[in-house]
Motif scaffolding. Structure first.
Motif, PDB file in Angstrom:
ATOM      1  N   PHE A   1      -6.582  47.267  38.858  1.00  0.00           N
ATOM      2  CA  PHE A   1      -7.212  48.209  38.602  1.00  0.00           C
ATOM      3  C   PHE A   1      -7.427  48.772  40.303  1.00  0.00           C
ATOM      4  CE2 PHE A   1     -11.211  50.139  40.672  1.00  0.00           C
ATOM      5  CZ  PHE A   1     -11.705  51.659  39.757  1.00  0.00           C
ATOM      6  N   VAL A   2      -6.577  50.080  40.547  1.00  0.00           N
ATOM      7  CA  VAL A   2      -7.143  50.968  41.673  1.00  0.00           C
ATOM      8  C   VAL A   2      -7.791  52.165  41.588  1.00  0.00           C
ATOM      9  CG1 VAL A   2      -5.689  51.585  43.256  1.00  0.00           C
ATOM     10  CG2 VAL A   2      -4.251  49.793  41.855  1.00  0.00           C
ATOM     11  N   SER A   3      -8.778  51.878  42.696  1.00  0.00           N
ATOM     12  CA  SER A   3      -9.481  53.078  42.456  1.00  0.00           C
ATOM     13  C   SER A   3      -9.226  55.055  43.512  1.00  0.00           C
ATOM     14  CB  SER A   3     -10.694  52.846  42.947  1.00  0.00           C
ATOM     15  OG  SER A   3     -11.927  53.834  43.589  1.00  0.00           O
TER      16      SER A   3
ATOM     17  N   SER B   1      -8.885  42.952  40.729  1.00  0.00           N
ATOM     18  CA  SER B   1      -8.804  42.136  39.638  1.00  0.00           C
ATOM     19  C   SER B   1      -9.819  42.314  38.072  1.00  0.00           C
ATOM     20  CB  SER B   1      -8.407  41.030  39.995  1.00  0.00           C
ATOM     21  OG  SER B   1      -8.729  39.710  38.699  1.00  0.00           O
ATOM     22  N   PHE B   2      -8.632  42.776  36.603  1.00  0.00           N
ATOM     23  CA  PHE B   2      -9.303  43.008  35.562  1.00  0.00           C
ATOM     24  C   PHE B   2     -10.288  41.647  35.634  1.00  0.00           C
ATOM     25  CE2 PHE B   2      -6.667  46.907  35.027  1.00  0.00           C
ATOM     26  CZ  PHE B   2      -7.459  47.706  35.040  1.00  0.00           C
ATOM     27  N   TYR B   3      -9.221  40.161  35.852  1.00  0.00           N
ATOM     28  CA  TYR B   3      -9.578  38.929  35.525  1.00  0.00           C
ATOM     29  C   TYR B   3     -10.998  38.549  35.849  1.00  0.00           C
ATOM     30  CZ  TYR B   3      -5.039  38.491  33.226  1.00  0.00           C
ATOM     31  OH  TYR B   3      -3.981  39.443  32.856  1.00  0.00           O
ATOM     32  N   ASP B   4     -10.916  39.179  37.543  1.00  0.00           N
ATOM     33  CA  ASP B   4     -12.814  38.755  38.281  1.00  0.00           C
ATOM     34  C   ASP B   4     -13.506  39.672  37.639  1.00  0.00           C
ATOM     35  OD1 ASP B   4     -11.267  37.994  40.440  1.00  0.00           O
ATOM     36  OD2 ASP B   4     -11.379  39.173  41.525  1.00  0.00           O
TER      37      ASP B   4
ATOM     38  N   PHE C   1     -10.225  39.733  28.520  1.00  0.00           N
ATOM     39  CA  PHE C   1      -9.552  41.119  29.268  1.00  0.00           C
ATOM     40  C   PHE C   1      -8.009  41.043  28.707  1.00  0.00           C
ATOM     41  CE2 PHE C   1      -5.840  42.842  32.039  1.00  0.00           C
ATOM     42  CZ  PHE C   1      -6.133  44.175  32.045  1.00  0.00           C
ATOM     43  N   LEU C   2      -7.314  41.982  28.075  1.00  0.00           N
ATOM     44  CA  LEU C   2      -6.716  42.302  27.463  1.00  0.00           C
ATOM     45  C   LEU C   2      -5.308  42.608  28.211  1.00  0.00           C
ATOM     46  CD1 LEU C   2      -4.093  40.918  25.437  1.00  0.00           C
ATOM     47  CD2 LEU C   2      -5.042  42.698  24.279  1.00  0.00           C
ATOM     48  N   GLN C   3      -4.579  42.508  29.173  1.00  0.00           N
ATOM     49  CA  GLN C   3      -3.882  43.510  28.877  1.00  0.00           C
ATOM     50  C   GLN C   3      -2.245  44.266  28.296  1.00  0.00           C
ATOM     51  OE1 GLN C   3      -0.730  42.833  32.559  1.00  0.00           O
ATOM     52  NE2 GLN C   3      -0.222  44.274  32.561  1.00  0.00           N
ATOM     53  N   ALA C   4      -2.194  45.444  27.763  1.00  0.00           N
ATOM     54  CA  ALA C   4      -1.788  45.584  26.335  1.00  0.00           C
ATOM     55  C   ALA C   4      -1.689  46.834  26.307  1.00  0.00           C
ATOM     56  CB  ALA C   4      -1.993  45.396  25.259  1.00  0.00           C
ATOM     57  N   ASP C   5      -0.766  47.565  26.300  1.00  0.00           N
ATOM     58  CA  ASP C   5      -0.735  48.778  25.484  1.00  0.00           C
ATOM     59  C   ASP C   5      -0.830  49.305  24.432  1.00  0.00           C
ATOM     60  OD1 ASP C   5       0.076  51.747  26.189  1.00  0.00           O
ATOM     61  OD2 ASP C   5       2.387  50.448  27.204  1.00  0.00           O
ATOM     62  N   VAL C   6      -2.100  50.230  24.330  1.00  0.00           N
ATOM     63  CA  VAL C   6      -2.691  50.415  22.878  1.00  0.00           C
ATOM     64  C   VAL C   6      -2.421  52.134  21.933  1.00  0.00           C
ATOM     65  CG1 VAL C   6      -4.518  51.142  21.460  1.00  0.00           C
ATOM     66  CG2 VAL C   6      -4.910  49.844  23.434  1.00  0.00           C
ATOM     67  N   LEU C   7      -1.235  51.113  20.886  1.00  0.00           N
ATOM     68  CA  LEU C   7      -0.202  52.340  20.319  1.00  0.00           C
ATOM     69  C   LEU C   7      -1.314  53.071  19.170  1.00  0.00           C
ATOM     70  CD1 LEU C   7       2.024  49.584  19.421  1.00  0.00           C
ATOM     71  CD2 LEU C   7       2.167  50.709  21.704  1.00  0.00           C
TER      72      LEU C   7
ATOM     73  N   PHE D   1     -17.712  44.939  39.022  1.00  0.00           N
ATOM     74  CA  PHE D   1     -16.578  43.471  38.784  1.00  0.00           C
ATOM     75  C   PHE D   1     -17.067  42.675  39.126  1.00  0.00           C
ATOM     76  CE2 PHE D   1     -13.252  47.031  39.964  1.00  0.00           C
ATOM     77  CZ  PHE D   1     -12.366  46.628  38.819  1.00  0.00           C
ATOM     78  N   TYR D   2     -18.448  42.749  40.315  1.00  0.00           N
ATOM     79  CA  TYR D   2     -18.095  41.100  40.646  1.00  0.00           C
ATOM     80  C   TYR D   2     -20.097  41.054  40.032  1.00  0.00           C
ATOM     81  CZ  TYR D   2     -14.279  42.657  43.162  1.00  0.00           C
ATOM     82  OH  TYR D   2     -13.570  42.641  43.679  1.00  0.00           O
ATOM     83  N   GLY D   3     -21.172  42.092  39.755  1.00  0.00           N
ATOM     84  CA  GLY D   3     -22.643  42.056  39.977  1.00  0.00           C
ATOM     85  C   GLY D   3     -22.882  42.204  39.385  1.00  0.00           C
TER      86      GLY D   3
END
Ligand SMILES: Cc1cc2nc3c(=O)[nH]c(=O)nc-3n(C[C@H](O)[C@H](O)[C@H](O)COP(=O)(O)OP(=O)(O)OC[C@H]3O[C@@H](n4cnc5c(N)ncnc54)[C@H](O)[C@@H]3O)c2cc1C
Length: 447
Positions: free
Chosen positions: A91-93, A113-116, A125-131, A445-447
């Motif tokens: 993720f980039v803000s 990080s999406f995983y965090d 979390f799944l890194q994928a393109d939704v078609l 992400f964290y709280g």
């Protein structure tokens, strides 16, 4: 409405799903046939990350809306089995990216990080393109295979619509995007813009402001200020030509006008009512209805539309140039389908397209979905918009606005409610913007 449009909507209504997903569903039977290449078989099979227990909720898009949604759905109902899907690696803000252009904070501050987020909040979390997706079989198709859902939340954000500035050819659209990215959709665009600004040696640097309901009304004006601040610091012989498709500055107008006049009079030339009608990419000229503007480098931010996933599924409002979905304005579900919700900048309601709006809205919609799963109803509450705009640097100085919305029964429209505007910039505003962003990242992400 043309024939193909009528056909696709009828097909959609009959099947209750997207045409693309319908084709995929038909092709799914071929997943095991020996003639199907392995890469295609992968798409047609159930994804490895498919949910196995509980009510399955799939959230498409890991931006401000989707991240908040996934976290708060789990908070409202720990038994939900949630999968958040995004095509990006991390993720980039976008909020605070303009002060980053002017070296007021680091890229680390903006990147997460999406995983965090998934590990801290108990979802997948799944890194994928939704078609595409099929509402009859309740399947979401991705580049990693399909997943099944009980609830689907679409939070895929916006796309550029270059046709509204006269660029119809897809190849020219791609070239314009690659050479002069708008910096409002993908993190890579931001890196490219920073390099442009740092390597600019003088001349005309062109920026545009789109019309319509575009993402973050203040950000294009804020960006002009931050780039001007850099050019001023470098004592560059340069002009920022800010071509606005609107009749005037759309928000914090007095503050931005003062900044353009008092701080950056030697750098920013602001031209409202500039109806852009074309861009000569190789010749570096932008055309408006009345004029032509040569430039040395540019950031072209065209009008925007809702994600094409929505149009491809036939759930968009055909009368809306921004292709927003046909949803219930208070509950966010598709008309006639309480299993599918649309939130964030792809929404149909005219709330400001902002990260804070998306965050507060997603907290409410998570409650709506959790209540629906229990056969209850959540009470409507307005999203809150909060937007800081950086104006000067070293130290960072910002203005701000906070607003809510109310539904006006007479006009049948949403309107601003309880708005608080601070259109003078100061270092306290700059510090508040950093604290605000930290709080938002903590929530997502964290709280
Ligand atoms: C320069 C700039 C400054 C800004 N400043 C502010 C500010 O100060 N305050 C504020 O509140 N807002 C600000 N915003 C606006 C804010 O960034 C957006 O309103 C917010 O990101 C919207 O959230 P969203 O979740 O709807 O969309 P996004 O954050 O864009 O998230 C959508 C996600 O969906 C993913 N996606 C899309 N399609 C697919 C697909 N088919 N498959 C898989 N993944 C997909 C994308 O990769 C993306 O991660 C700013 C924006 C910009 C560009």
């Amino acid at each position: 409405m043309n024939n193909s449009r009528r056909f696709s909507r009828r097909r959609f209504l009959q099947s209750g799903g997207a045409l693309l997903a319908g084709s995929l569903l038909a092709a799914a039977n071929a997943a095991d046939s020996p003639g199907t290449p392995p890469s295609i078989q992968k798409i047609l099979r159930r994804a490895g990350a498919a949910a196995t227990s509980g009510t399955r909720v799939i959230v498409v898009g890991g931006g401000w809306s989707g991240l908040t949604m996934a976290k708060h759905l789990k908070r409202f109902n720990p038994a939900f089995d949630i999968t958040l899907i995004d095509r990006q690696q991390y993720f980039v803000s976008f909020p605070l990216s303009n002060p980053w252009l002017a070296d007021q904070l680091s890229l680390d501050f903006l990147s997460h990080s999406f995983y965090d987020a998934a590990n801290n909040h108990g979802y997948r979390f799944l890194q994928a393109d939704v078609l595409g997706f099929d509402r009859e079989s309740r399947r979401v198709y991705t580049g990693q295979g399909y997943l099944e859902y009980d609830y689907l939340v679409l939070a895929p954000g916006i796309e550029y619509d270059y046709t509204r500035i006269g660029i119809d050819d897809p190849e020219q659209q791609q070239r314009l995007f690659q050479h002069y990215p708008g910096g409002f959709v993908a993190g890579s665009e931001l890196l490219s813009i920073k390099r442009k600004v740092e390597s600019f040696n003088g001349g005309t640097f062109l920026l545009t402001v789109p019309n319509g309901d575009y993402r973050c009304s203040a950000a294009p004006y804020e960006r002009a200020c931050m780039i001007a601040a850099i050019f001023k610091r470098r004592r560059l012989r340069a002009k920022i030509l800010l071509l606005d498709m609107n009749p005037g500055i759309t928000i914090k107008a007095d503050g931005f006008q003062r900044a353009f006049d008092d701080l950056y009079g030697d750098y920013i030339e602001y031209l409202p009512s500039s109806e852009i009608s074309g861009v000569d990419i190789d010749g570096r000229r932008l055309e408006t209805t009345f004029d032509e503007y040569p430039f040395d480098d540019a950031v072209v931010y065209p009008p925007v539309r809702a994600s094409s996933l929505i149009e491809a599924a036939g759930i968009d409002n055909p009368k809306d140039p921004q292709k927003a979905p046909l949803t219930d304005p208070f509950r966010y579900h598709l008309i006639g389908d309480e299993r599918v919700y649309v939130t964030g900048d792809s929404r149909s309601q005219p709330f400001s397209k902002g990260g804070h709006t998306a965050n507060s809205e997603a907290q409410y919609v998570a409650e709506v979905i959790a209540a629906h799963a229990l056969g209850r109803e959540a009470v409507w509450r307005s999203p809150q918009t909060m937007c800081f705009s950086a104006v000067d640097i070293n130290p960072l100085e910002s203005m701000s606005i906070i607003t809510y919305y109310r539904f006006d029964q007479h006009s049948g429209q949403f309107a601003f409610d309880r708005t608080h505007l601070v259109d003078r910039w100061d270092p306290q505003g700059g510090q508040a913007s950093l604290a605000w962003a930290e709080g938002m990242f903590d929530d997502m992400f964290y709280g």
